[in-house]
Design a protein around this motif. Structure first.
Motif, PDB file in Angstrom:
ATOM      1  N   MET A 142      46.039  35.978  -4.224  1.00 18.35           N
ATOM      2  CA  MET A 142      45.463  36.919  -3.943  1.00 18.35           C
ATOM      3  C   MET A 142      45.644  38.355  -4.863  1.00 18.35           C
ATOM      4  SD  MET A 142      45.988  39.080  -0.165  1.00 18.35           S
ATOM      5  CE  MET A 142      45.358  37.624   0.507  1.00 18.35           C
ATOM      6  N   ALA A 143      47.101  38.315  -5.090  1.00 20.02           N
ATOM      7  CA  ALA A 143      47.449  39.246  -6.307  1.00 20.02           C
ATOM      8  C   ALA A 143      46.475  39.083  -7.548  1.00 20.02           C
ATOM      9  CB  ALA A 143      48.740  39.317  -6.369  1.00 20.02           C
ATOM     10  N   ALA A 144      46.390  37.813  -8.127  1.00 22.76           N
ATOM     11  CA  ALA A 144      45.855  37.316  -9.193  1.00 22.76           C
ATOM     12  C   ALA A 144      44.272  37.631  -9.079  1.00 22.76           C
ATOM     13  CB  ALA A 144      45.984  35.780  -9.665  1.00 22.76           C
ATOM     14  N   TYR A 145      43.888  37.388  -8.009  1.00 22.89           N
ATOM     15  CA  TYR A 145      42.286  37.749  -7.875  1.00 22.89           C
ATOM     16  C   TYR A 145      42.018  38.651  -8.000  1.00 22.89           C
ATOM     17  CZ  TYR A 145      37.657  37.765  -5.673  1.00 22.89           C
ATOM     18  OH  TYR A 145      36.423  37.992  -5.148  1.00 22.89           O
ATOM     19  N   TYR A 146      42.582  40.039  -7.225  1.00 20.33           N
ATOM     20  CA  TYR A 146      42.242  41.491  -7.439  1.00 20.33           C
ATOM     21  C   TYR A 146      42.923  42.055  -8.735  1.00 20.33           C
ATOM     22  CZ  TYR A 146      40.213  41.322  -2.813  1.00 20.33           C
ATOM     23  OH  TYR A 146      39.342  41.225  -1.764  1.00 20.33           O
ATOM     24  N   ARG A 147      43.690  41.280  -9.410  1.00 24.42           N
ATOM     25  CA  ARG A 147      44.106  41.974 -10.685  1.00 24.42           C
ATOM     26  C   ARG A 147      42.927  41.777 -11.687  1.00 24.42           C
ATOM     27  NH1 ARG A 147      48.431  39.338 -11.187  1.00 24.42           N
ATOM     28  NH2 ARG A 147      47.785  37.545 -12.625  1.00 24.42           N
ATOM     29  N   ARG A 148      42.255  40.355 -11.449  1.00 20.93           N
ATOM     30  CA  ARG A 148      41.087  40.250 -12.402  1.00 20.93           C
ATOM     31  C   ARG A 148      40.124  40.987 -12.027  1.00 20.93           C
ATOM     32  NH1 ARG A 148      40.146  38.059 -17.005  1.00 20.93           N
ATOM     33  NH2 ARG A 148      38.249  36.857 -17.233  1.00 20.93           N
ATOM     34  N   PHE A 149      39.954  41.390 -10.796  1.00 21.49           N
ATOM     35  CA  PHE A 149      38.823  42.270 -10.218  1.00 21.49           C
ATOM     36  C   PHE A 149      38.762  43.536 -10.697  1.00 21.49           C
ATOM     37  CE2 PHE A 149      35.634  41.882  -6.422  1.00 21.49           C
ATOM     38  CZ  PHE A 149      35.080  42.918  -6.789  1.00 21.49           C
ATOM     39  N   GLY A 150      40.315  44.082 -10.575  1.00 19.39           N
ATOM     40  CA  GLY A 150      40.485  45.354 -11.418  1.00 19.39           C
ATOM     41  C   GLY A 150      40.198  45.429 -12.726  1.00 19.39           C
ATOM     42  N   GLU A 151      40.314  44.334 -13.344  1.00 17.41           N
ATOM     43  CA  GLU A 151      40.041  44.316 -15.049  1.00 17.41           C
ATOM     44  C   GLU A 151      38.501  44.432 -15.005  1.00 17.41           C
ATOM     45  OE1 GLU A 151      41.594  40.573 -16.097  1.00 17.41           O
ATOM     46  OE2 GLU A 151      43.919  41.352 -16.070  1.00 17.41           O
ATOM     47  N   HIS A 152      37.743  43.924 -14.255  1.00 21.29           N
ATOM     48  CA  HIS A 152      36.361  43.751 -14.362  1.00 21.29           C
ATOM     49  C   HIS A 152      35.731  45.329 -14.258  1.00 21.29           C
ATOM     50  CE1 HIS A 152      35.118  39.733 -15.457  1.00 21.29           C
ATOM     51  NE2 HIS A 152      36.234  39.288 -14.680  1.00 21.29           N
ATOM     52  N   MET A 153      36.581  46.054 -13.156  1.00 21.18           N
ATOM     53  CA  MET A 153      36.202  47.458 -13.022  1.00 21.18           C
ATOM     54  C   MET A 153      36.990  48.407 -13.904  1.00 21.18           C
ATOM     55  SD  MET A 153      36.487  47.292  -8.757  1.00 21.18           S
ATOM     56  CE  MET A 153      35.983  49.008  -8.582  1.00 21.18           C
ATOM     57  N   GLY A 154      37.648  47.826 -14.762  1.00 24.21           N
ATOM     58  CA  GLY A 154      38.092  48.909 -16.001  1.00 24.21           C
ATOM     59  C   GLY A 154      38.957  49.737 -15.302  1.00 24.21           C
ATOM     60  N   ILE A 155      39.911  49.239 -14.373  1.00 22.53           N
ATOM     61  CA  ILE A 155      41.004  49.944 -13.858  1.00 22.53           C
ATOM     62  C   ILE A 155      42.302  49.806 -14.542  1.00 22.53           C
ATOM     63  CG2 ILE A 155      42.594  50.445 -11.862  1.00 22.53           C
ATOM     64  CD1 ILE A 155      40.165  49.119 -10.024  1.00 22.53           C
ATOM     65  N   ARG A 156      43.043  50.801 -14.849  1.00 22.67           N
ATOM     66  CA  ARG A 156      44.161  50.822 -15.923  1.00 22.67           C
ATOM     67  C   ARG A 156      45.382  50.594 -14.948  1.00 22.67           C
ATOM     68  NH1 ARG A 156      41.349  55.123 -17.180  1.00 22.67           N
ATOM     69  NH2 ARG A 156      42.848  56.605 -16.607  1.00 22.67           N
ATOM     70  N   GLU A 157      46.384  49.939 -15.562  1.00 16.28           N
ATOM     71  CA  GLU A 157      47.807  50.083 -15.255  1.00 16.28           C
ATOM     72  C   GLU A 157      47.808  49.223 -13.872  1.00 16.28           C
ATOM     73  OE1 GLU A 157      49.753  54.042 -15.143  1.00 16.28           O
ATOM     74  OE2 GLU A 157      48.732  54.518 -17.007  1.00 16.28           O
ATOM     75  N   LEU A 158      47.227  48.186 -13.917  1.00 20.11           N
ATOM     76  CA  LEU A 158      47.165  47.423 -12.694  1.00 20.11           C
ATOM     77  C   LEU A 158      48.479  46.655 -12.267  1.00 20.11           C
ATOM     78  CD1 LEU A 158      43.789  45.774 -13.545  1.00 20.11           C
ATOM     79  CD2 LEU A 158      43.998  47.179 -11.340  1.00 20.11           C
ATOM     80  N   PRO A 159      48.762  46.711 -11.110  1.00 21.48           N
ATOM     81  CA  PRO A 159      49.951  45.989 -10.538  1.00 21.48           C
ATOM     82  C   PRO A 159      49.669  44.395 -10.915  1.00 21.48           C
ATOM     83  CG  PRO A 159      49.061  47.211  -8.768  1.00 21.48           C
ATOM     84  CD  PRO A 159      48.098  47.075  -9.930  1.00 21.48           C
ATOM     85  N   ARG A 160      50.799  43.538 -11.229  1.00 24.43           N
ATOM     86  CA  ARG A 160      50.456  42.069 -11.566  1.00 24.43           C
ATOM     87  C   ARG A 160      50.883  41.333 -10.253  1.00 24.43           C
ATOM     88  NH1 ARG A 160      49.089  41.161 -16.172  1.00 24.43           N
ATOM     89  NH2 ARG A 160      49.790  38.852 -16.032  1.00 24.43           N
ATOM     90  N   THR A 161      51.872  41.702  -9.756  1.00 26.63           N
ATOM     91  CA  THR A 161      52.562  40.787  -8.479  1.00 26.63           C
ATOM     92  C   THR A 161      51.949  41.439  -7.172  1.00 26.63           C
ATOM     93  OG1 THR A 161      54.645  41.736  -8.198  1.00 26.63           O
ATOM     94  CG2 THR A 161      54.366  39.838  -9.938  1.00 26.63           C
ATOM     95  N   PHE A 162      52.097  40.444  -6.048  1.00 27.12           N
ATOM     96  CA  PHE A 162      52.030  41.030  -4.649  1.00 27.12           C
ATOM     97  C   PHE A 162      52.811  42.229  -4.533  1.00 27.12           C
ATOM     98  CE2 PHE A 162      52.821  41.310  -0.296  1.00 27.12           C
ATOM     99  CZ  PHE A 162      51.731  41.801   0.203  1.00 27.12           C
TER     100      PHE A 162
END
Length: 299
Positions: A142-162
């Motif tokens: 779940m964390a990996a999926y939404y981290r990828r989603f956030g990358e596609h949205m251009g969100i910076r400083e994304l968390p990496r783990t749950f």
């Protein structure tokens, strides 16, 4: 197929490499109803951040076109989950999401917080009201999926783990939850929408929905605190449902958000490229910042 066979299948996969497959199984086969309710609550929490609630009120999308906004949000998120980040439909959905968000002055911190709610709130809901708790593989996926989603949205400083997503959410809510008239209007409109789905039972559903809100949310919206008996009854009913679901066989076919009865605005179907809003007179631009290789969705 046994009740825990899908869980065993999940645990044989790599949550960093197979995150989409794991997350899709969790959402569409193990917990489709729970994830729908949890995502409703996740979006609801964002209204208690004044900068978010105020903007949503100003756009009037959640106060005057509440059903459409609900439908479009669910269907756009659903499209990425169903078809994958590299599919044409998934990329179209992300482009639409980016175009809408980039039409407004939204801070990176607010964007990151909203993303965190999509990770943390479903996990907490499922652990409390689901027929089983999420396993470590599911949390990591779940964390990996939404981290990828956030990358596609251009969100910076994304968390990496749950754990990082969870800490980010809790810290942001502690610092930013507060009263705003616009946020309260959006909150009332959302409660009215969900209660309205049930006709004459609307007052009961509204009371039950309020009983699921924690004290921080109730204080931010200045709602009266539900009676402990009502809270206990609602939460007890959800736990009884979980026990009943545990006795059922697993789903043999995935269930996506587009199949939910709450999606009411597109009885004749829809085109992903036409979902959402197209604000006039505002800057646009929604190309995904992540390079794509083409190809189909992950099976």
């Amino acid at each position: 197929m046994g009740r825990y066979d899908l869980l065993k299948e999940i645990q044989r996969l790599d949550p960093e490499k197979d995150y989409l497959r794991i997350f899709r199984t969790t959402v569409t086969r193990e917990f489709p109803w729970d994830v729908t309710r949890a995502l409703e609550l996740a979006l609801y929490r964002t209204y208690a951040v004044p900068s978010i609630g105020r903007l949503l009120d100003e756009t009037a999308e959640l106060t005057e076109r509440t059903q459409k906004r609900y439908d479009d949000t669910a269907l756009l998120l659903d499209s990425v989950l169903e078809y994958g980040f590299e599919s044409e439909d998934g990329r179209t959905a992300i482009r639409r999401i980016n175009q809408m968000h980039r039409s407004y002055d939204i801070s990176n911190d607010d964007m990151r917080y909203v993303l965190c709610t999509f990770v943390v709130v479903p996990k907490r809901w499922i652990d409390q009201y689901g027929w089983r708790r999420l396993c470590e593989h599911e949390k990591r996926a779940m964390a990996a999926y939404y981290r990828r989603f956030g990358e596609h949205m251009g969100i910076r400083e994304l968390p990496r783990t749950f754990q990082e997503f969870e800490r980010c959410l809790d810290d942001y809510e502690h610092e930013h939850f507060g009263w705003d008239e616009g946020g309260r209007r959006v909150s009332d409109a959302s409660l009215d929408l969900m209660a309205g789905w049930y006709g004459p039972l609307a007052p009961v559903v509204r009371a039950a929905s309020t009983a699921l809100l924690d004290d921080a949310l109730l204080e931010a919206f200045r709602y009266e605190r539900p009676h402990p008996v009502v809270r206990g009854a609602v939460r007890g009913a959800l736990r009884l449902r979980a026990k009943a679901v545990r006795l059922m066989p697993p789903r043999r076919a995935p269930h996506y958000a587009r199949q939910n009865p709450e999606i009411k605005g597109y009885p004749n179907g829809y085109r992903i490229a036409e979902l959402g809003t197209f604000p006039k007179g505002r800057r646009t631009g929604g190309e995904c910042p992540v390079p794509h290789t083409g190809g189909a969705a992950t099976p």
